[in-house]
Scaffold this motif. Sequence first.
Motif, PDB file in Angstrom:
ATOM      1  N   CYS A 557       0.811  -1.223   0.000  1.00  0.00           N
ATOM      2  CA  CYS A 557       0.000   0.000   0.000  1.00  0.00           C
ATOM      3  C   CYS A 557       0.835   1.259   0.000  1.00  0.00           C
ATOM      4  O   CYS A 557       0.392   2.308  -0.425  1.00  0.00           O
ATOM      5  CB  CYS A 557      -0.803   0.096   1.297  1.00  0.00           C
ATOM      6  SG  CYS A 557      -2.240  -0.870   1.342  1.00  0.00           S
ATOM      7  N   PRO A 559       3.456   3.693  -1.067  1.00  0.00           N
ATOM      8  CA  PRO A 559       4.295   3.940  -2.239  1.00  0.00           C
ATOM      9  C   PRO A 559       5.697   4.285  -1.780  1.00  0.00           C
ATOM     10  O   PRO A 559       5.911   4.817  -0.697  1.00  0.00           O
ATOM     11  CB  PRO A 559       3.623   5.153  -2.897  1.00  0.00           C
ATOM     12  CG  PRO A 559       2.847   5.817  -1.817  1.00  0.00           C
ATOM     13  CD  PRO A 559       2.494   4.765  -0.813  1.00  0.00           C
ATOM     14  N   GLU A 560       6.664   3.943  -2.598  1.00  0.00           N
ATOM     15  CA  GLU A 560       8.032   4.262  -2.261  1.00  0.00           C
ATOM     16  C   GLU A 560       8.595   5.163  -3.342  1.00  0.00           C
ATOM     17  O   GLU A 560       8.240   5.026  -4.523  1.00  0.00           O
ATOM     18  CB  GLU A 560       8.825   2.953  -2.194  1.00  0.00           C
ATOM     19  CG  GLU A 560      10.041   3.086  -1.337  1.00  0.00           C
ATOM     20  CD  GLU A 560      10.674   1.733  -1.172  1.00  0.00           C
ATOM     21  OE1 GLU A 560      11.610   1.439  -1.928  1.00  0.00           O
ATOM     22  OE2 GLU A 560      10.223   0.970  -0.302  1.00  0.00           O
ATOM     23  N   LEU A 561       9.458   6.077  -2.931  1.00  0.00           N
ATOM     24  CA  LEU A 561       9.995   7.029  -3.883  1.00  0.00           C
ATOM     25  C   LEU A 561      10.795   6.296  -4.956  1.00  0.00           C
ATOM     26  O   LEU A 561      11.540   5.380  -4.666  1.00  0.00           O
ATOM     27  CB  LEU A 561      10.897   8.026  -3.152  1.00  0.00           C
ATOM     28  CG  LEU A 561      11.164   9.321  -3.893  1.00  0.00           C
ATOM     29  CD1 LEU A 561       9.870  10.054  -4.162  1.00  0.00           C
ATOM     30  CD2 LEU A 561      12.114  10.191  -3.092  1.00  0.00           C
ATOM     31  N   GLY A 562      10.609   6.718  -6.213  1.00  0.00           N
ATOM     32  CA  GLY A 562      11.373   6.116  -7.294  1.00  0.00           C
ATOM     33  C   GLY A 562      10.562   5.132  -8.110  1.00  0.00           C
ATOM     34  O   GLY A 562      11.059   4.535  -9.053  1.00  0.00           O
ATOM     35  N   GLY A 563       9.287   4.960  -7.759  1.00  0.00           N
ATOM     36  CA  GLY A 563       8.475   3.980  -8.470  1.00  0.00           C
ATOM     37  C   GLY A 563       7.730   4.562  -9.656  1.00  0.00           C
ATOM     38  O   GLY A 563       7.143   3.825 -10.441  1.00  0.00           O
ATOM     39  N   GLY A 564       7.709   5.891  -9.798  1.00  0.00           N
ATOM     40  CA  GLY A 564       6.982   6.506 -10.904  1.00  0.00           C
ATOM     41  C   GLY A 564       5.485   6.457 -10.698  1.00  0.00           C
ATOM     42  O   GLY A 564       4.988   5.940  -9.691  1.00  0.00           O
ATOM     43  N   LYS A 565       4.741   7.008 -11.668  1.00  0.00           N
ATOM     44  CA  LYS A 565       3.284   7.058 -11.545  1.00  0.00           C
ATOM     45  C   LYS A 565       2.697   5.660 -11.690  1.00  0.00           C
ATOM     46  O   LYS A 565       3.052   4.934 -12.600  1.00  0.00           O
ATOM     47  CB  LYS A 565       2.717   7.982 -12.629  1.00  0.00           C
ATOM     48  CG  LYS A 565       1.240   8.237 -12.437  1.00  0.00           C
ATOM     49  CD  LYS A 565       0.705   9.223 -13.442  1.00  0.00           C
ATOM     50  CE  LYS A 565      -0.775   9.389 -13.208  1.00  0.00           C
ATOM     51  NZ  LYS A 565      -1.426  10.275 -14.148  1.00  0.00           N
ATOM     52  N   ARG A 566       1.847   5.282 -10.749  1.00  0.00           N
ATOM     53  CA  ARG A 566       1.306   3.928 -10.813  1.00  0.00           C
ATOM     54  C   ARG A 566       0.056   3.794  -9.963  1.00  0.00           C
ATOM     55  O   ARG A 566      -0.284   4.686  -9.186  1.00  0.00           O
ATOM     56  CB  ARG A 566       2.343   2.919 -10.322  1.00  0.00           C
ATOM     57  CG  ARG A 566       2.703   3.110  -8.845  1.00  0.00           C
ATOM     58  CD  ARG A 566       4.054   2.521  -8.558  1.00  0.00           C
ATOM     59  NE  ARG A 566       4.456   2.750  -7.187  1.00  0.00           N
ATOM     60  CZ  ARG A 566       5.094   3.824  -6.766  1.00  0.00           C
ATOM     61  NH1 ARG A 566       5.374   4.795  -7.614  1.00  0.00           N
ATOM     62  NH2 ARG A 566       5.434   3.961  -5.507  1.00  0.00           N
ATOM     63  N   ARG A 567      -0.615   2.662 -10.148  1.00  0.00           N
ATOM     64  CA  ARG A 567      -1.766   2.350  -9.334  1.00  0.00           C
ATOM     65  C   ARG A 567      -1.288   1.621  -8.086  1.00  0.00           C
ATOM     66  O   ARG A 567      -0.446   0.734  -8.173  1.00  0.00           O
ATOM     67  CB  ARG A 567      -2.702   1.446 -10.135  1.00  0.00           C
ATOM     68  CG  ARG A 567      -4.115   1.534  -9.660  1.00  0.00           C
ATOM     69  CD  ARG A 567      -5.060   0.755 -10.540  1.00  0.00           C
ATOM     70  NE  ARG A 567      -6.325   0.687  -9.831  1.00  0.00           N
ATOM     71  CZ  ARG A 567      -7.190   1.689  -9.788  1.00  0.00           C
ATOM     72  NH1 ARG A 567      -6.938   2.804 -10.431  1.00  0.00           N
ATOM     73  NH2 ARG A 567      -8.307   1.579  -9.095  1.00  0.00           N
ATOM     74  N   LEU A 568      -1.809   2.009  -6.930  1.00  0.00           N
ATOM     75  CA  LEU A 568      -1.331   1.397  -5.700  1.00  0.00           C
ATOM     76  C   LEU A 568      -2.185   0.202  -5.326  1.00  0.00           C
ATOM     77  O   LEU A 568      -3.357   0.124  -5.663  1.00  0.00           O
ATOM     78  CB  LEU A 568      -1.373   2.420  -4.571  1.00  0.00           C
ATOM     79  CG  LEU A 568      -0.518   3.660  -4.791  1.00  0.00           C
ATOM     80  CD1 LEU A 568      -0.895   4.741  -3.810  1.00  0.00           C
ATOM     81  CD2 LEU A 568       0.947   3.310  -4.653  1.00  0.00           C
TER      82      LEU A 568
END
Lengths: 623, 318
Positions: A557, A559-568
């Motif tokens: 759940c 989000p971590e920095l560096g993952g880019g735009k995405r669905r969680l």
Amino acid sequence: MISFLKLLFRNRLAAMGAVVLSAILILAVITPILPLADPDAISTADRFKRPFSEGHLLGTDHLGRDLLSRLLWGTRLSLAVGIFAALIAASIGSAIGIIAGYFGGRTDNVIMRAVDMLMAFPYILLALAIVAALGPGLVNALIAVAAVNIPFFARNIRGVTVGLAGREFVDAARLAGMGHGRIILTELLPNVASTIVIAMSTTVGWMILETAGLSFLGLGSQPPQADLGSMLGEARSALITAPHTSIVPGVMIFLIVMSINLLGDGVRDALDPRLRSGALTRPRAVTLVDRRGNVPRADQKGLLNIQELETQFHVGPRIYRAVNRVSLHVNPGEAIGLIGESGSGKSVTALSVMGLVASPPGVITGGAVRYAGEDLLAASYDSLRAKRGQNVAYIFQDPLSTLHPLYRVGDQLIEAIQAHNRVPETQARAEAIELLKSVRIPNPESRIHNYPHEMSGGMRQRVGIAMALANDPDVIIADEPTTALDVTVQAQILSLLDDLRRERGLAIIFITHDFGVVAQLCDRVAVMYGGRIVEEGPTETILEHPAHPYTKKLMACVPELGGGKRRLEAIPGLPPVVHELPPGCAFAPRCEKATEACRAGEIPLAGTETHTVRCIDPEEELA
Amino acid sequence: MTALKVTDLSKTFPVGGGLFRAPKTAVRAVRPMSFEVAEGETLGIVGESGCGKSTLARMLVGLLEPTTGRIEIEGKPLDNADPAAFGKLIQYVFQDPVSSLNPRKTIRQIMEAPLKRLYGMDREERAARIREIFASVNLREDFLDRYPHEFSGGQAQRIGVARALAAAPRIIILDEPVSALDVSVQAQVLNLLADLKSEFNLTYLFISHDLAVVEAVSDRILVLYFGTVVEIGPAREVFKTPRHPYTKLLADSAPVVGRPLKAPEQKDSELPDPLNPPPGCAFVTRCPRATDRCRTAEPKLRPLGEHQLAACHHPLEG
């Protein structure tokens, strides 16, 4: 409404006031239909008859008028004038207060300075001036009394409104297209109504007294009309010879004002939301311990060892199992992370250690907390107090609310030092500067003179940490110490805590909801859900191979920095409420893998020496 | 197409002064800034407390009158502060879901306000519209007759989103919409927002202090420091290859699993005094690359690399 009445009548004095007042009110209402003598019928032959004389139950006055009749008619009039004046004062005063509070700025400034000017006069002088200008008479007395009381309402209501006008729902109403008038009437007024009622209930008695005062001076009701004040005034000359003519209206005024004030105080207390949640019942100095089962035997784990701890909140008929058989230990120099969402019981676990859970409603119903082998739950209050801060210290989330706003931070530190060690002031001051230095506050010599509000959030939290370190504790329990801080400041505070535990061999229990923080600071992690530990193990293992489905989902759940735009990934549903926990696994209703067996009964923590999980179908096999 | 265009927008608050005294000084909460947001885009706005995020947001919805500058929504200028005029075009979702709902009103009354005031709908139209909106935010209709305190944070925030949608705006400003929520509920709300955006063809301004959340939802990110835009660029590049030293500091400070713990700066990192701002770059006292030029001349936002802009005299290499 029913709960309000119940609460009101729990206060005996208020109940008494209510009974007396209702009796008086009923009498006043039915006065016209009672078989009473004409209150204004003069019969000089019968003057100054004593009470209980034939035909005159309460006697007669200096003109031979029936006192009972005059009393009831007078009470009726005085009550009507007082209540009417209160209504007028409340409406005008509240309107002024709401307008001043809502618009703020210059409008507020002008209105409130005018109100201040009104308040600067002694009220009786002001009332006399108004009556002098308008001429004597009951209506003018009423206007005077109402006018004198307007500032009280205006100031009270303005104060409440200022707090409300800054609330987000007022902004939301403006964005929904509402105008100022509509916002005042539909958004603010319903929220200040209870304050208006409280203010009125406490001032009606006062206004009746003021009206009586004016009538007593002959400025209110005019003869032959009776009201309580004029009755007293007329009886004044016969105070010695016929005291009953003064006592009868005097007792009535006393009864009315007393009963209204008692009831008013009761109403105020019953409407106070803090009272309803039980906050006004003073908590005990240490959490109530009422252990039903056997106390777990000491094992040699850790410096601080929480064993099978059970803490519950008893609120009315409901029992909230906030902490349900939690075991956790920490060694010197070790940092252990306690992760969970709100309501998972992580903070209550921490507060139970030193008996800081507010009681009532909190009760520790089982388990043990051992510090260096000694069971803290069985310790006396004095020995527990000696250990608070000295052996186990806390750092809380919001340093602005834990530091006293009216004392300089240096003085608060000195107090913390002197609470456990009798050292002279100068030495304590030197130690305080040393402490501020150790938490890397620049210029500690000058910073020591700052008040908490003069520091930034990060600096304040450093002071909070310095306070915790003041008596060189062995264990620090940090309850979300960085949640209220900015990221750049959070990084500094975390690295400070990390250095401190290495330098001083501190054991840290770090409570948080953030996996990133835990990963950087903690050696071991315990994950809590619904009041229980569902997984515990070394940080790296848990982060890489979470075994409990909840741990795995929770990590996905975030989000971590560096993952880019995405669905969680989301976990469907809501965290459980701890007074109606399902049997078996508390996470089962939200778990995709849940089976009948999960809901059947108690699931034990199982696994290896270091990594344990409370799940019958873990994501990873623990061997 | 441009959904929102902001030109030289700024806000200055007078400080001190009283009924008969002129204000002594002024705080420049938002310094003149210009940016554009394309239709259907999500612009993330990050910055620490006191950087002017909320002041900017309140100006954009008309709750605060700007000191200077213009706000254009879909080509129409809107620069007098009148929330009712803004309301149909731009709406706001508040940080604290519970305090943004009036405790004395039912959810139905709260939902009806924008429909009645902004669109003058009659009872049946309102009921139909509310049904439609509640279906799209996954809320049950029997919630409508309850009061706000009966809801959890996540549900209350859905209601907040539903209220914003009721005004049928083109743009929604999300001011820390998930920071008061539990982690497991946070993701539910973020995903809902993403779905609504494509369903209603909305444009978002997403304000947050949580860099990871902003990165996960935004197309472009705008970094604010001390009331100034210090960097703006595509989400995946801003934190991967920051150009402004402040952006790099932010990125390095975020806790990341597997990165060793070290404070990126150990100095006394107080923000500059707003009453007495430094003449040059506001970040100069915290910046490892600061030179004399930074102390005297205020850097302007300029393009660096393909899509990024940064306000720095000595930007980092891409």
